[in-house]
Design a protein around this motif. Structure first.
Motif, mmCIF file in Angstrom:
data_model
loop_
_atom_site.group_PDB
_atom_site.id
_atom_site.type_symbol
_atom_site.label_atom_id
_atom_site.label_comp_id
_atom_site.label_asym_id
_atom_site.label_seq_id
_atom_site.Cartn_x
_atom_site.Cartn_y
_atom_site.Cartn_z
ATOM 1 N N LEU A 71 6.989 6.952 6.189
ATOM 2 C CA LEU A 71 8.177 7.412 4.918
ATOM 3 C C LEU A 71 8.219 8.845 5.402
ATOM 4 C CD1 LEU A 71 8.620 5.560 2.104
ATOM 5 C CD2 LEU A 71 10.249 5.073 4.397
ATOM 6 N N GLY A 72 7.272 9.236 5.670
ATOM 7 C CA GLY A 72 7.090 10.802 5.881
ATOM 8 C C GLY A 72 7.094 11.233 4.418
ATOM 9 N N ASN A 112 0.919 -1.041 -0.120
ATOM 10 C CA ASN A 112 0.338 0.372 0.182
ATOM 11 C C ASN A 112 0.967 1.016 -0.299
ATOM 12 O OD1 ASN A 112 -1.828 2.030 1.115
ATOM 13 N ND2 ASN A 112 -3.041 0.902 1.533
ATOM 14 N N VAL A 113 1.069 1.606 -0.845
ATOM 15 C CA VAL A 113 1.734 2.949 -1.448
ATOM 16 C C VAL A 113 1.299 3.893 -0.324
ATOM 17 C CG1 VAL A 113 2.793 4.866 -3.011
ATOM 18 C CG2 VAL A 113 2.348 2.223 -3.625
ATOM 19 N N SER A 114 -0.264 4.549 -0.404
ATOM 20 C CA SER A 114 0.032 5.950 0.673
ATOM 21 C C SER A 114 -0.404 5.310 2.005
ATOM 22 C CB SER A 114 -1.840 5.931 0.255
ATOM 23 O OG SER A 114 -2.168 5.846 -0.617
ATOM 24 N N GLN A 115 -0.113 4.036 2.477
ATOM 25 C CA GLN A 115 0.415 4.106 3.806
ATOM 26 C C GLN A 115 1.705 3.713 4.053
ATOM 27 O OE1 GLN A 115 -1.098 0.643 5.712
ATOM 28 N NE2 GLN A 115 -3.574 0.775 5.096
ATOM 29 N N ALA A 116 2.982 3.667 2.834
ATOM 30 C CA ALA A 116 3.969 3.582 2.979
ATOM 31 C C ALA A 116 4.484 4.910 3.232
ATOM 32 C CB ALA A 116 4.752 3.090 2.126
ATOM 33 N N ALA A 117 3.995 5.743 2.291
ATOM 34 C CA ALA A 117 4.407 7.186 2.288
ATOM 35 C C ALA A 117 3.655 8.267 3.183
ATOM 36 C CB ALA A 117 3.324 7.748 1.075
ATOM 37 N N ILE A 118 2.845 7.558 4.624
ATOM 38 C CA ILE A 118 2.863 8.034 5.073
ATOM 39 C C ILE A 118 3.839 8.219 6.246
ATOM 40 C CG2 ILE A 118 0.997 8.392 7.950
ATOM 41 C CD1 ILE A 118 -0.936 7.327 5.619
ATOM 42 N N TYR A 153 5.829 11.220 -4.379
ATOM 43 C CA TYR A 153 7.118 11.729 -4.243
ATOM 44 C C TYR A 153 7.222 10.544 -4.764
ATOM 45 C CZ TYR A 153 11.735 12.380 -2.141
ATOM 46 O OH TYR A 153 12.846 12.519 -2.060
ATOM 47 N N LEU A 154 6.585 9.466 -3.382
ATOM 48 C CA LEU A 154 7.016 8.002 -3.677
ATOM 49 C C LEU A 154 6.496 7.116 -4.561
ATOM 50 C CD1 LEU A 154 7.762 5.866 -1.446
ATOM 51 C CD2 LEU A 154 6.213 6.000 -0.814
#
Length: 462
Positions: A433-434, A425-431, A439-440
């Motif tokens: 990672l800050g 899940n890219v959205s949760q990973a981005a959160i 960008y991710l």
């Protein structure tokens, strides 16, 4: 040494009768004009190519060529000089044709000194008025300094204040910040706005040619000098000369410029005459001139002559809040230039552009924006951003390639671990990672992270 004052209006008299030339010269000099004379078309053409002439008194009946034909030649050669025709033998048809071709007036010999003075004065006043109108149009076309940040507001206020004076201005700033734009704005808002604004990149002219470019040369002054040439100081007479990249001037050329600033006189290469010029000098550089003075690469006396009023143009990274406005203004111009429809730019794009360091400043921003406008679809998304926008500061330096490779490998492994933790899940990973989701996505593309890599340890995609 003869000194010619080019600050006075210069009138060239072309007449094959010596007595007529002499009487006109006496009459006009008594009125405060600088008068040159020529007995034939060839010598008149040489003068017009070598000097700034404000008015030409042209005899219609010349020995070698008639004045109307000579006037047509001037027009075809692009020599723009106001003309008053004079003649004692011209027909009414020739007189009418002279005015129809663009002559300001026609004086029939013999004419009185008063009539000559009135005609010359009216012609020069009319020409000055035309230049003022052209200057007003040019002012409207001068690109404005775009921005609303405190740094830009301060710069604009200082530039407008110094524009009302005759002080020398040293414009400092990194490459691509817009030093030439500031110089142009100072000229456009000054009392010299009706006169030429001449710019020269000192670093782009070979050392052996810089003196000829700045001060001009006489015919035969050196090998290849087939004809006389006016220098940029003379071209800028009564106007403004912008010496960009002044720090790159060789020491001999620096000495010559210092002499001009001190005396107001220039001397062409190969000439024994001096020309008095009235030029305001603005200069610019991205280098540290104080350091150059300390190292002996720049004359200290010239530095203080140029640095009467220093203006510093801020880098783009120091006014990142201006980027959205800059993008809007530049995009409109670029779309018109490239025959493109204006495009919507996503907020994510603006966010990424604001956080980038912009080592090339506004010039780099314009290049990146033009590339995206051309290569994108109906709107510009984060996927249209070039990879360098996502580079860190060390990416834009000459960092060791092995260190860069190690960092990229480490970053790739860390992003993969977080993605696996959140089951892709890219959205949760981005959160976690800050960073922002676009960008991710972009970093995943740069680092070569595909979906198959996320699930590789499990052997299959869930």
């Amino acid at each position: 040494m003869t000194v010619i004052d080019t600050a006075k209006p210069t009138v060239l008299v072309l007449d094959d009768e010596k007595n007529i030339r002499g009487s006109i010269e006496i009459a006009l000099e008594s009125e405060g004009y600088h008068v040159l004379s020529a007995h034939d078309a060839a010598s008149a053409m040489r003068t017009l190519n070598e000097r700034v002439v404000d008015l030409l008194l042209l005899d219609i009946r010349l020995g070698d060529i008639d004045g109307l034909t000579f006037f047509r030649k001037l027009q075809s050669d692009g020599i723009d000089v106001p003309v008053i025709f004079i003649s004692g033998h011209a027909t009414l048809t020739e007189a009418a044709q002279a005015v129809k071709l663009g002559g300001f007036d026609f004086l029939e010999k013999p004419f009185t000194t008063e009539k000559l003075a009135v005609s010359v004065r009216r012609c020069l006043e009319y020409t000055q008025l035309q230049r003022r109108l052209s200057g007003s149009e040019a002012l409207a076309q001068v690109p404005q300094i775009v921005g609303d940040s405190p740094a830009i507001r301060k710069l604009v206020a200082e530039a407008l204040r110094v524009a009302q004076t005759s002080a020398s201005v040293l414009i400092l700033g990194e490459s691509g910040t817009g030093k030439e734009l500031v110089a142009n704005s100072i000229h456009a808002h000054s009392s010299r706005r009706d006169a030429p604004f001449v710019k020269v990149n000192c670093s782009a002219i070979p050392e052996n040619l810089i003196e000829s470019e700045l001060f001009g040369h006489e015919r035969g002054a050196f090998t290849g000098a087939a004809s006389a040439k006016r220098g940029l100081f003379e071209v800028a007479n009564r106007g403004t000369l912008f010496l960009d990249e002044i720090a790159d001037l060789a020491l001999p050329a620096q000495a010559k410029i210092l002499r001009v600033l001190q005396s107001g006189e220039i001397q062409k290469v190969g000439s024994e005459r001096s020309l008095k010029v009235d030029v305001r000098v603005l200069s610019g550089t991205h280098k540290d001139l104080k350091k150059a003075v300390a190292n002996g690469a720049f004359r200290e006396d010239l530095y203080y002559r140029l640095n009467v009023v220093p203006l510093r143009v801020p880098s783009l990274r120091d006014r990142a809040e201006d980027i959205p406005l800059l993008i809007r203004v530049i995009a409109q111009r670029l779309c018109a230039k490239n025959n493109l429809k204006e495009k919507q730019i996503d907020e994510d794009v603006l966010w990424e552009l604001k956080r980038y360091a912009w080592p090339g400043n506004v010039r780099e921003l314009e290049n990146v924006l033009e590339r995206m406008l051309i290569m994108s679809g109906e709107r510009i998304t984060v996927m249209n951003l070039p990879d360098e926008i996502f580079a860190t500061e060390s990416d834009t330096s000459n960092a060791n390639s092995a260190l860069r490779e190690f960092r990229d490998k480490t970053e790739r492994e860390y992003i993969l671990a977080v993605l696996r933790k959140h089951n892709g899940n890219v959205s949760q990973a981005a959160i976690e990672l800050g960073v922002r989701r676009p960008y991710l996505h972009k970093r995943m593309g740069v680092l070569g992270i595909a979906k198959k890599d996320i699930y590789a340890e499990r052997g299959a995609r869930p």
